[in-house]
Every structure is written in structure tokens, then in C-alpha cells.
Design a protein around this motif. Structure first.
Motif, PDB file in Angstrom:
ATOM      1  N   LEU A 161       3.366  -7.551   1.517  1.00 21.31           N
ATOM      2  CA  LEU A 161       3.838  -8.962   1.015  1.00 21.31           C
ATOM      3  C   LEU A 161       2.630  -9.547   0.379  1.00 21.31           C
ATOM      4  O   LEU A 161       2.572 -10.405  -0.359  1.00 21.31           O
ATOM      5  CB  LEU A 161       4.069  -9.724   2.450  1.00 21.31           C
ATOM      6  N   ALA A 162       1.384  -9.252   0.948  1.00 21.56           N
ATOM      7  CA  ALA A 162       0.147 -10.037   0.385  1.00 21.56           C
ATOM      8  C   ALA A 162      -0.192  -9.384  -0.895  1.00 21.56           C
ATOM      9  O   ALA A 162      -0.534 -10.179  -1.933  1.00 21.56           O
ATOM     10  CB  ALA A 162      -1.110  -9.613   1.467  1.00 21.56           C
ATOM     11  N   LEU A 163      -0.067  -8.031  -1.259  1.00 26.15           N
ATOM     12  CA  LEU A 163      -0.208  -7.532  -2.570  1.00 26.15           C
ATOM     13  C   LEU A 163       1.008  -8.291  -3.476  1.00 26.15           C
ATOM     14  O   LEU A 163       0.680  -8.376  -4.656  1.00 26.15           O
ATOM     15  CB  LEU A 163       0.240  -5.963  -2.427  1.00 26.15           C
ATOM     16  N   PRO A 171       4.520  -5.214 -15.602  1.00 27.75           N
ATOM     17  CA  PRO A 171       5.498  -5.597 -14.614  1.00 27.75           C
ATOM     18  C   PRO A 171       5.308  -4.903 -13.209  1.00 27.75           C
ATOM     19  O   PRO A 171       5.789  -4.398 -12.344  1.00 27.75           O
ATOM     20  CB  PRO A 171       6.882  -4.866 -14.898  1.00 27.75           C
ATOM     21  N   VAL A 172       3.506  -5.290 -12.552  1.00 29.93           N
ATOM     22  CA  VAL A 172       2.667  -5.082 -11.409  1.00 29.93           C
ATOM     23  C   VAL A 172       3.639  -5.522 -10.291  1.00 29.93           C
ATOM     24  O   VAL A 172       4.255  -4.758  -9.399  1.00 29.93           O
ATOM     25  CB  VAL A 172       1.479  -5.403 -11.228  1.00 29.93           C
ATOM     26  N   PRO A 173       4.224  -6.916 -10.213  1.00 38.09           N
ATOM     27  CA  PRO A 173       4.933  -7.218  -9.128  1.00 38.09           C
ATOM     28  C   PRO A 173       6.183  -6.690  -8.605  1.00 38.09           C
ATOM     29  O   PRO A 173       6.719  -6.297  -7.458  1.00 38.09           O
ATOM     30  CB  PRO A 173       5.173  -8.740  -9.432  1.00 38.09           C
ATOM     31  N   ILE A 174       6.663  -5.863  -9.789  1.00 42.11           N
ATOM     32  CA  ILE A 174       7.825  -5.348  -9.659  1.00 42.11           C
ATOM     33  C   ILE A 174       7.799  -4.148  -9.012  1.00 42.11           C
ATOM     34  O   ILE A 174       8.462  -3.343  -7.793  1.00 42.11           O
ATOM     35  CB  ILE A 174       8.646  -4.930 -10.939  1.00 42.11           C
ATOM     36  N   ALA A 175       6.607  -3.118  -9.162  1.00 41.95           N
ATOM     37  CA  ALA A 175       6.174  -2.022  -8.273  1.00 41.95           C
ATOM     38  C   ALA A 175       6.048  -2.338  -6.925  1.00 41.95           C
ATOM     39  O   ALA A 175       6.452  -1.566  -6.022  1.00 41.95           O
ATOM     40  CB  ALA A 175       4.953  -1.446  -8.783  1.00 41.95           C
ATOM     41  N   VAL A 176       5.462  -3.218  -6.679  1.00 38.63           N
ATOM     42  CA  VAL A 176       5.311  -3.755  -5.161  1.00 38.63           C
ATOM     43  C   VAL A 176       6.417  -3.888  -4.403  1.00 38.63           C
ATOM     44  O   VAL A 176       6.798  -3.722  -3.357  1.00 38.63           O
ATOM     45  CB  VAL A 176       4.038  -4.765  -4.915  1.00 38.63           C
ATOM     46  N   PHE A 177       7.327  -4.801  -5.326  1.00 41.47           N
ATOM     47  CA  PHE A 177       8.571  -5.333  -4.595  1.00 41.47           C
ATOM     48  C   PHE A 177       9.623  -4.004  -4.430  1.00 41.47           C
ATOM     49  O   PHE A 177      10.011  -4.042  -3.311  1.00 41.47           O
ATOM     50  CB  PHE A 177       9.204  -6.271  -5.575  1.00 41.47           C
ATOM     51  N   PHE A 178       9.465  -3.025  -5.361  1.00 48.76           N
ATOM     52  CA  PHE A 178      10.117  -1.641  -5.041  1.00 48.76           C
ATOM     53  C   PHE A 178       9.661  -1.054  -3.845  1.00 48.76           C
ATOM     54  O   PHE A 178      10.430  -0.443  -3.077  1.00 48.76           O
ATOM     55  CB  PHE A 178       9.896  -0.684  -6.287  1.00 48.76           C
ATOM     56  N   LEU A 179       8.599  -0.997  -3.515  1.00 48.91           N
ATOM     57  CA  LEU A 179       7.729  -0.772  -2.535  1.00 48.91           C
ATOM     58  C   LEU A 179       8.377  -1.184  -1.096  1.00 48.91           C
ATOM     59  O   LEU A 179       8.605  -0.738   0.047  1.00 48.91           O
ATOM     60  CB  LEU A 179       6.238  -0.362  -2.146  1.00 48.91           C
ATOM     61  N   LEU A 180       8.280  -2.519  -1.100  1.00 51.54           N
ATOM     62  CA  LEU A 180       8.996  -3.486  -0.033  1.00 51.54           C
ATOM     63  C   LEU A 180      10.397  -3.034   0.144  1.00 51.54           C
ATOM     64  O   LEU A 180      10.776  -3.063   1.278  1.00 51.54           O
ATOM     65  CB  LEU A 180       8.854  -4.920  -0.490  1.00 51.54           C
ATOM     66  N   TYR A 181      11.200  -2.960  -0.904  1.00 55.82           N
ATOM     67  CA  TYR A 181      12.355  -2.532  -0.775  1.00 55.82           C
ATOM     68  C   TYR A 181      12.668  -0.944  -0.011  1.00 55.82           C
ATOM     69  O   TYR A 181      13.578  -0.957   0.703  1.00 55.82           O
ATOM     70  CB  TYR A 181      12.947  -2.446  -2.123  1.00 55.82           C
ATOM     71  N   LYS A 182      11.781  -0.121  -0.678  1.00 50.89           N
ATOM     72  CA  LYS A 182      11.883   1.170  -0.112  1.00 50.89           C
ATOM     73  C   LYS A 182      11.697   1.509   1.446  1.00 50.89           C
ATOM     74  O   LYS A 182      11.998   2.078   2.270  1.00 50.89           O
ATOM     75  CB  LYS A 182      10.973   2.011  -0.801  1.00 50.89           C
ATOM     76  N   GLU A 183      10.851   0.217   1.740  1.00 49.63           N
ATOM     77  CA  GLU A 183      10.426   0.213   3.261  1.00 49.63           C
ATOM     78  C   GLU A 183      11.298  -0.608   4.006  1.00 49.63           C
ATOM     79  O   GLU A 183      11.186  -1.075   5.214  1.00 49.63           O
ATOM     80  CB  GLU A 183       8.957  -0.272   3.311  1.00 49.63           C
ATOM     81  N   SER A 229      -1.289   0.601  -9.056  1.00 48.33           N
ATOM     82  CA  SER A 229      -0.777   0.003 -10.178  1.00 48.33           C
ATOM     83  C   SER A 229      -1.362  -1.690  -9.995  1.00 48.33           C
ATOM     84  O   SER A 229      -1.417  -2.262 -11.142  1.00 48.33           O
ATOM     85  CB  SER A 229       0.873  -0.124 -10.221  1.00 48.33           C
ATOM     86  N   VAL A 230      -1.515  -2.160  -8.836  1.00 46.68           N
ATOM     87  CA  VAL A 230      -1.794  -3.509  -8.586  1.00 46.68           C
ATOM     88  C   VAL A 230      -3.407  -3.730  -9.134  1.00 46.68           C
ATOM     89  O   VAL A 230      -3.707  -4.976  -9.569  1.00 46.68           O
ATOM     90  CB  VAL A 230      -2.048  -4.019  -7.139  1.00 46.68           C
ATOM     91  N   PHE A 231      -4.343  -2.639  -9.577  1.00 47.37           N
ATOM     92  CA  PHE A 231      -5.362  -2.718 -10.065  1.00 47.37           C
ATOM     93  C   PHE A 231      -5.389  -2.861 -11.645  1.00 47.37           C
ATOM     94  O   PHE A 231      -6.401  -3.412 -12.036  1.00 47.37           O
ATOM     95  CB  PHE A 231      -6.426  -1.556  -9.776  1.00 47.37           C
ATOM     96  N   PHE A 232      -4.152  -3.004 -12.150  1.00 42.46           N
ATOM     97  CA  PHE A 232      -4.002  -3.388 -13.397  1.00 42.46           C
ATOM     98  C   PHE A 232      -4.273  -5.003 -13.564  1.00 42.46           C
ATOM     99  O   PHE A 232      -4.810  -5.682 -14.453  1.00 42.46           O
ATOM    100  CB  PHE A 232      -2.908  -3.146 -14.176  1.00 42.46           C
ATOM    101  N   SER A 233      -3.645  -5.449 -12.593  1.00 47.12           N
ATOM    102  CA  SER A 233      -3.824  -7.119 -12.370  1.00 47.12           C
ATOM    103  C   SER A 233      -5.152  -7.656 -12.254  1.00 47.12           C
ATOM    104  O   SER A 233      -5.878  -8.385 -12.834  1.00 47.12           O
ATOM    105  CB  SER A 233      -2.996  -7.621 -11.253  1.00 47.12           C
ATOM    106  N   PHE A 234      -5.847  -6.893 -11.319  1.00 47.32           N
ATOM    107  CA  PHE A 234      -7.214  -7.002 -10.912  1.00 47.32           C
ATOM    108  C   PHE A 234      -8.230  -6.688 -12.520  1.00 47.32           C
ATOM    109  O   PHE A 234      -8.998  -7.390 -12.486  1.00 47.32           O
ATOM    110  CB  PHE A 234      -7.711  -6.058  -9.854  1.00 47.32           C
ATOM    111  N   GLY A 235      -7.924  -5.609 -12.870  1.00 45.74           N
ATOM    112  CA  GLY A 235      -8.749  -5.413 -14.019  1.00 45.74           C
ATOM    113  C   GLY A 235      -8.594  -6.437 -15.225  1.00 45.74           C
ATOM    114  O   GLY A 235      -9.495  -6.826 -15.857  1.00 45.74           O
ATOM    115  N   LEU A 236      -7.230  -6.720 -15.332  1.00 49.18           N
ATOM    116  CA  LEU A 236      -6.956  -7.928 -16.179  1.00 49.18           C
ATOM    117  C   LEU A 236      -7.633  -9.183 -16.241  1.00 49.18           C
ATOM    118  O   LEU A 236      -8.329  -9.908 -16.968  1.00 49.18           O
ATOM    119  CB  LEU A 236      -5.455  -8.158 -16.280  1.00 49.18           C
ATOM    120  N   CYS A 237      -7.774  -9.766 -14.773  1.00 47.87           N
ATOM    121  CA  CYS A 237      -8.565 -10.759 -14.695  1.00 47.87           C
ATOM    122  C   CYS A 237     -10.095 -10.678 -14.731  1.00 47.87           C
ATOM    123  O   CYS A 237     -10.818 -11.670 -15.315  1.00 47.87           O
ATOM    124  CB  CYS A 237      -8.310 -11.423 -13.138  1.00 47.87           C
TER     125      CYS A 237
END
Length: 430
Positions: free
Chosen positions: A83-85, A145-157, A23-31
Motif C-alpha cells: 500500500l505504501a508503494l 504505468p508503475v502504480p498499475i504494477a503495484v496495484f496488480f500485486l495488491l490484487y494478486k494478494e 518497476s517502482v524504481f522507474f518512478s524513483f529514477g525519474l525524480c
């Protein structure tokens, strides 16, 4: 069947992190994608010339390179990586809110430099984590909503202090089983091998330590260098083509209507996306080396035909689609191929990502300057030259692959992918 039960089981065990890293590659590709079709508008907004606005590309790509190196620093623990992602994806979201307020080319370059840092971190960390998870099967999973997906993984961990979760850490079933039973002698050697293999994905600064060079043959360095040079050219082509195809189309002799020319970058990135999807089943049946060979040959032939039919608007669209299709899987296939040659040792991931970043940075600036001095036709000539160099460097990589020493049987026996079984004495053997 291109998707067997072993790969399916590994994917199910790592479903949440895999989807997040994708999912984070959507941000990368957009830029990466937005600068090309908005280049002329940004020139008007900042009241700058083509050669001046080209430095915006340079600032983004230069900081992307720095971010790629910086991303390797955050890979030491899963918490640091996530956290970096999260910070990188959030930074990109803020950058797009600021861009409309930039009326000076220097300010715009600084803003895009921040985006470049975030992009570099995303590129290195996500690719590195996917390779670590899937190892020899990584060629399939590097293709998407890419930051939300990463935040959810942080939450799960359970890495967010204000929230709690009962989920387990991101460990595969094999790793959990290894932790649950006593460590035998054979397991100790396998653990050492696993730690050595995982250590192969160090950041660029760790790669420079002398301990990584001890006993290394010249082919070890040659594989790293030639692999990086191939991506230097192919990713450079992606950057310069997506950045200047719109400007090339609206200039003489084609003089495409601005609205119609705006479809060209979309077509290019659309076929890159389509190619990535197609390459998923193809990569299961076809070796990464073969895929890269087809890609570089296809890029070379496409640019040759674009030069021959340079006055045809229709073929410009056909050639743009073809170029996107051939370039789409070059990076993931090249990454999987090089890592496979080196048996997941060395610094291939970081070196290749760095080489690709330098290519996009340098070639965009070079092509922008050449177009400004020599005219729009030089855009295709540059692409043809870069494609020829990519093919040449790939031929050298194939040569060094043949010269590279084969892995020993002891190393294969200690492979972490080989399951442990209990013999008649109650000892676990591999």
C-alpha cells in the motif's frame, strides 16, 4: 554459468514481486534524473538564482531521507509495504503533473518535498523486500504505468476489497512446506533464527532501541557507520553530478551548446543503467567487496582525469559515461556486502539507505553553494574530494570487516537456507 538452478528457482517462485519492486524504481529514477537538465528552465520559470534553486534539491533530498525512515515503518506486513508503494508511485505521477504550474521557487520546493517522501518510501521498502526474498543472492537482484504494477500485486494478494483472487500469498515453496508439516524441536530453533534475521531490517526508530545494542562489539557499529559513509559520498556524487553537470558544461570555459549539454545527464544515467545490467552477471562471479573496490577506485581515477582534461568537451562526455558506469552498482553491491558482513542482523539496510539519502541532500546543497561562490571549476574539485573520502571510508570498512567476529557454527546450522531432511527416527534435521 552465472545463473544456476537454485537462483533460477528462487527467482521463478518470486517472479511477480521481484518485477514489481524493480518497476517502482522507474518512478524513483525519474525524480532523481529530471532536475539536472531542467535546472536552468526551472530557474527561469520560478525567476530564481542558482543558490535559490539549489534549495529545491535540498527539499527533495531532505524529504527523501524522512521517507527512507518512514518506509521502515510500513515494512511490518506485506500489505503495509504494498500500500505504501502504491501511494508513493501514484504521488510521484501527480507531482509531475503539478510541476509546470509552479511559478514560485518555494511552491516548487514543497512539491519536490512531496516527491522526496515518496522516493524515500520506494527506496527503503523495495530494497528491503528484495533483500528479504533473496538473502545471500540479493546482490544479483538489487542491480535494476508503475502504480498499475503495484496495484496488480495488491490484487494478486487479495488485498483490494472490491476484487477477489484465488492466488496464494507470497510464500516460497520451502515456507509453504514448513507450514504444511508439524513443527519439530529443530524447526522451532530455526524459526527463531529466521525471525531474528528478519528482524534485522527494522526501521531507523527500532534500530535505536537498547535491545539491539546489547552485547554488540564496536566493530558492529563501525561496519554500519563506515558503510553508510561510503554511500554518503558515492550517492552524494550521483546527486551532485547529475544535478550540476548540465550547468557546468554550458558555462565557461567549455561553453557547450545547450542542446548538446542536455545529452550529458542522459549519458550519465544511461551508463548507470548499463552498469546495473552488466553488474548482474558480474555480481554472481565477483564478491560484492571486490565490486565496491573497483567502483570507488574507478570514480577517483575518473575525476582525476576530468580535472586533467578539464578543457576537453570530448573527454567530458567520456568521463561522464565512465563515472556513471563505476557508480552504477556501488549502492546494491555495498548493501549486499554490508548485510553479508553482519549476517543479515542489525539495521544495515535502513542505515545505509539513510546515509545515502543524507549524502545526496547535503552534497548537492554544498556543491551548489560552492559553485555559486567559487565558479564552475570547483564542481570537479568537489567530486575529486568526495571520491577520495569514499575510498578512505571503504578502506576503514575493510579493516573493520577483518576485525568483525566470525559467525558461530551453531548459527550456521540453524540457517533457514539449509534444507530440512528426515532422519531414520522420522525427525527433521538440518
Amino acid at each position: 554459468m552465472w545463473w544456476d538452478e537454485r537462483v533460477s528457482a528462487r527467482f521463478r517462485r518470486n517472479l511477480q514481486p521481484t518485477l514489481t519492486y524493480w518497476s517502482v524504481f522507474f518512478s524513483f529514477g525519474l525524480c532523481i534524473a529530471f532536475l539536472g537538465p531542467t535546472l536552468l528552465d526551472l530557474r527561469c520559470q520560478t525567476q530564481s538564482s542558482l543558490s535559490q534553486i539549489t534549495w529545491v534539491f535540498f527539499s527533495q533530498q531532505f524529504c527523501l531521507l524522512l521517507g527512507s525512515c518512514l518506509g521502515g515503518v510500513f515494512k511490518r506486513t506485506l500489505a503495509q509495504s504494498l500500500l505504501a508503494l502504491f501511494a508513493s508511485s501514484l504521488a510521484i505521477s501527480l507531482v509531475f503533473a503539478i510541476i509546470p504550474l509552479c511559478h514560485n521557487v518555494v511552491v516548487l520546493a514543497v512539491v519536490m518535498a512531496v516527491a522526496g517522501l515518496a522516493m524515500g518510501c520506494i527506496d527503503t521498502i523495495s530494497n528491503m523486500q528484495l533483500v528479504k526474498i533473496y538473502q545471500k543472492d540479493s546482490a544479483i537482484f538489487l542491480q535494476l504505468p508503475v502504480p498499475i504494477a503495484v496495484f496488480f500485486l495488491l490484487y494478486k494478494e487479495r488485498m483490494v476489497p472490491c476484487f477477489s483472487s484465488s492466488s496464494h500469498p507470497l510464500l516460497s515453496a520451502d515456507e509453504l512446506a514448513m507450514e504444511a508439516r508439524p513443527v519439530e524441536k529443530d524447526d522451532q530453533s530455526a524459526s527463531v533464527h529466521r525471525a531474528h534475521a528478519a528482524g534485522g531490517h527494522d526501521d531507523l526508530f527500532s534500530c535505536c532501541q537498547s535491545k539491539n545494542f546489547r552485547g554488540a562489539s564496536y566493530t558492529y557499529f563501525a561496519v554500519h557507520i563506515t558503510g553508510a559513509l561510503v554511500l554518503f559520498m558515492t550517492d552524494g556524487i550521483v546527486g551532485e553530478y547529475s544535478g550540476f553537470i548540465y550547468s557546468y558544461a554550458v558555462e565557461e570555459p567549455l561553453s557547450v551548446v545547450h542542446k548538446v549539454a542536455g545529452y550529458l545527464p542522459s549519458l550519465f544515467w544511461g551508463f548507470i543503467t548499463l552498469g546495473r545490467l552488466i553488474s548482474i552477471p558480474v555480481s554472481y562471479r565477483m564478491k560484492p567487496a571486490t565490486m565496491v573496490f573497483i567502483n570507488v577506485i574507478g570514480v577517483l581515477i575518473t575525476f582525476l582525469l576530468l580535472l586533467i582534461f578539464s578543457s576537453s568537451v570530448v573527454f567530458l562526455f567520456v568521463g561522464t559515461a565512465s563515472l556513471g558506469l563505476f557508480l552504477s552498482s556501488t549502492f546494491p553491491s555495498m548493501l549486499a556486502y554490508t548485510e553479508d558482513i553482519l549476517q543479515y542482523k542489525g539495521c544495515a539496510t535502513t542505515v545505509l539507505v539513510t546515509g545515502a539519502g543524507i549524502g545526496e541532500m547535503v552534497l548537492q546543497l554544498l556543491v551548489g553553494s560552492i559553485i555559486h561562490d567559487q565558479g564552475s571549476y570547483s564542481f570537479l574539485v568537489c567530486g575529486m574530494i568526495f571520491g577520495g573520502l569514499a575510498f578512505t571510508f571503504y578502506a576503514f570498512l575493510l579493516f573493520f570487516h577483518r576485525m568483525y567476529p566470525k559467525p558461530s557454527t551453531d548459527m550456521d546450522a540453524a540457517s533457514p537456507d539449509k534444507p530440512a531432511v528426515m532422519d531414520d527416527t522420522g525427525q527433521y534435521q538440518r
